[in-house]
Design a protein around this motif. Structure first.
Motif, PDB file in Angstrom:
ATOM      1  N   LEU A   1       9.397  58.813  76.707  1.00  7.00           N
ATOM      2  CA  LEU A   1      10.563  59.227  76.544  1.00  7.00           C
ATOM      3  C   LEU A   1      11.870  58.819  75.637  1.00  7.00           C
ATOM      4  O   LEU A   1      12.991  59.403  75.529  1.00  7.00           O
ATOM      5  CB  LEU A   1      11.214  59.515  78.293  1.00  7.00           C
ATOM      6  CG  LEU A   1      10.323  60.207  79.167  1.00  7.00           C
ATOM      7  CD1 LEU A   1      10.989  59.589  80.423  1.00  7.00           C
ATOM      8  CD2 LEU A   1      10.427  61.751  78.968  1.00  7.00           C
ATOM      9  N   LYS A   2      11.704  57.586  75.319  1.00 10.07           N
ATOM     10  CA  LYS A   2      12.638  56.715  74.524  1.00 10.07           C
ATOM     11  C   LYS A   2      12.321  57.167  73.111  1.00 10.07           C
ATOM     12  O   LYS A   2      12.890  56.701  72.190  1.00 10.07           O
ATOM     13  CB  LYS A   2      12.596  55.476  74.551  1.00 10.07           C
ATOM     14  CG  LYS A   2      13.102  54.926  75.993  1.00 10.07           C
ATOM     15  CD  LYS A   2      14.676  55.095  76.068  1.00 10.07           C
ATOM     16  CE  LYS A   2      15.267  53.961  75.331  1.00 10.07           C
ATOM     17  NZ  LYS A   2      16.940  53.956  75.021  1.00 10.07           N
ATOM     18  N   ASP A   3      11.523  58.161  72.795  1.00 14.08           N
ATOM     19  CA  ASP A   3      11.056  58.708  71.105  1.00 14.08           C
ATOM     20  C   ASP A   3      12.443  59.225  70.631  1.00 14.08           C
ATOM     21  O   ASP A   3      13.058  60.027  71.305  1.00 14.08           O
ATOM     22  CB  ASP A   3      10.003  59.809  71.278  1.00 14.08           C
ATOM     23  CG  ASP A   3       9.367  60.037  69.936  1.00 14.08           C
ATOM     24  OD1 ASP A   3      10.273  59.791  68.851  1.00 14.08           O
ATOM     25  OD2 ASP A   3       8.094  60.110  69.718  1.00 14.08           O
ATOM     26  N   PRO A   4      12.739  58.705  69.290  1.00 12.69           N
ATOM     27  CA  PRO A   4      13.993  59.156  68.628  1.00 12.69           C
ATOM     28  C   PRO A   4      13.916  60.679  68.501  1.00 12.69           C
ATOM     29  O   PRO A   4      15.090  61.386  68.349  1.00 12.69           O
ATOM     30  CB  PRO A   4      13.866  58.436  67.564  1.00 12.69           C
ATOM     31  CG  PRO A   4      13.016  57.248  67.577  1.00 12.69           C
ATOM     32  CD  PRO A   4      12.047  57.534  68.768  1.00 12.69           C
ATOM     33  N   ALA A   5      12.742  61.540  68.677  1.00 13.52           N
ATOM     34  CA  ALA A   5      12.678  62.903  68.432  1.00 13.52           C
ATOM     35  C   ALA A   5      13.379  63.461  69.268  1.00 13.52           C
ATOM     36  O   ALA A   5      13.621  64.821  69.311  1.00 13.52           O
ATOM     37  CB  ALA A   5      11.323  63.270  68.337  1.00 13.52           C
ATOM     38  N   TRP A   6      13.565  62.932  70.721  1.00 14.11           N
ATOM     39  CA  TRP A   6      14.070  63.613  71.789  1.00 14.11           C
ATOM     40  C   TRP A   6      15.703  63.244  71.879  1.00 14.11           C
ATOM     41  O   TRP A   6      15.859  61.935  71.979  1.00 14.11           O
ATOM     42  CB  TRP A   6      13.409  63.516  73.211  1.00 14.11           C
ATOM     43  CG  TRP A   6      11.806  63.663  72.836  1.00 14.11           C
ATOM     44  CD1 TRP A   6      10.994  62.496  73.162  1.00 14.11           C
ATOM     45  CD2 TRP A   6      11.087  64.846  72.378  1.00 14.11           C
ATOM     46  NE1 TRP A   6       9.643  63.036  72.878  1.00 14.11           N
ATOM     47  CE2 TRP A   6       9.750  64.249  72.524  1.00 14.11           C
ATOM     48  CE3 TRP A   6      11.622  65.964  72.126  1.00 14.11           C
ATOM     49  CZ2 TRP A   6       8.691  65.287  72.008  1.00 14.11           C
ATOM     50  CZ3 TRP A   6      10.325  66.898  71.806  1.00 14.11           C
ATOM     51  CH2 TRP A   6       9.162  66.400  71.576  1.00 14.11           C
TER      52      TRP A   6
END
Length: 345
Positions: free
Chosen positions: A42-47
């Motif tokens: 969930l910490k992916d920069p895409a989101w």
């Protein structure tokens, strides 16, 4: 573009669904049910998450704490409301449930649930373990009574301390029956011993807790009720009004209204079952065993005359919950008369 996510948690894996602000599914996956694994995804920069929904359940407090520490905008949502929302789906799967929770987050159609502090979670675990040991010990005692009754041996009314002595007296001269009963008595003794240990720990916590001692000035409220109340309410400021405590604990009647029909049913029984039971028992004690007179007992007696004793006990349990919240918020002790000046603590 903002994103929303729904988490459908199971013991081993959690179904994750991420949608954008238009409702389009961006990604679906299954992740091990651990805060670190979920945070990594969930910490992916895409989101760019605005809300992440997590249904209340056995693992929700642990996952909520871990994901909140990771800086994610996590919201724990109420189970019954979520179930009603997801019931519209034809097929119930983990994937569809995660999709439904994500859509609930997107349209802001959910009921948040308060997640307790770590201290109160541990105290709640103590109360639960204590109650479990007590119930198991009572169950063994009842089974022993039923077993001996088959042979015409009646235990009768006997206290907890003298129960084992009474059983030994009954099976004296019957060695074969004594061999059967002895392991049960041993198990019951161990359960009672561990129950006493946890109860002493509970009393030590209450002795050092100023709020619990203040709540115990209320007639009928003992250390178990006081500690259970503080762990259930957790933060009194989260209720805008003391009267809001009653519905949260399931102590208010359910209203069924349609057209010209209007029917008031039984209490809702939603919320914390343990706390509701303890408040009911405290109300019984106040109404039947507390000898010192108070305005609260007089009020309950009047309700009993008009509506019956059973309804009076439920109404008194609800009022006890409201009064204890007000005492906690105001920092005052119980007022035995309405004209008395509140005592600040």
């Amino acid at each position: 573009m903002k994103h929303h996510a729904g988490l459908d948690v199971s013991v081993k894996e959690t179904a994750v669904c991420i949608v954008d602000e238009t409702g389009t599914v961006c990604r679906e996956m299954k992740v091990p049910s651990h805060p670190e694994d979920l945070a990594r995804v969930l910490k992916d920069p895409a989101w760019n998450f605005e809300r992440i929904g997590l249904e209340a359940g056995p693992l929700s407090q642990w996952l909520f704490e871990g994901l909140a520490k990771a800086g994610l905008p996590l919201i724990c949502i109420e189970t019954r409301h979520t179930k009603a929302f997801l019931k519209a789906q034809v097929n119930k799967t983990d994937r569809n449930d995660a999709r439904g929770i994500a859509q609930m987050m997107r349209v802001n159609l959910f009921r948040p649930v308060h997640v307790k502090t770590l201290t109160n979670q541990k105290r709640r675990a103590l109360l639960t373990a204590r109650k479990l040991l007590q119930e198991k010990a009572i169950a063994i005692e009842n089974d022993i009574r039923g077993l001996l009754r088959n042979f015409g041996l009646k235990v009768g009314i006997v206290g907890t301390v003298k129960f084992e002595q009474r059983i030994h007296e009954l099976v004296e001269g019957m060695p074969d029956l004594a061999e059967i009963v002895e392991p049960l008595l041993d198990a019951r003794g161990k359960l009672r011993q561990h129950f006493a240990t946890l109860h002493r720990k509970l009393l030590a916590i209450v002795r050092d807790d100023e709020v619990c001692r203040r709540l115990m000035t209320t007639p009928g409220v003992g250390p178990v009720v006081a500690l259970a109340y503080t762990t259930t309410i957790d933060i009194p400021a989260r209720f805008h009004n003391s009267k809001a405590v009653g519905p949260v604990l399931g102590l208010t009647p359910v209203l069924h209204q349609s057209g010209e029909s209007r029917r008031v049913g039984r209490i809702s029984l939603c919320g914390d079952d343990m706390m509701r039971t303890l408040l009911y028992e405290a109300a019984q004690v106040l109404l039947t065993r507390v000898t010192k007179w108070s305005w609260l007992k007089a009020w309950a007696m009047n309700v009993a005359k008009r509506r019956g004793r059973q309804r009076a006990i439920v109404a008194l349990a609800r009022r006890l919950a409201v009064i204890m919240h007000r005492m906690w918020s105001d920092g005052t002790r119980f007022r035995w008369t309405k004209e008395s000046t509140p005592v600040a603590v």
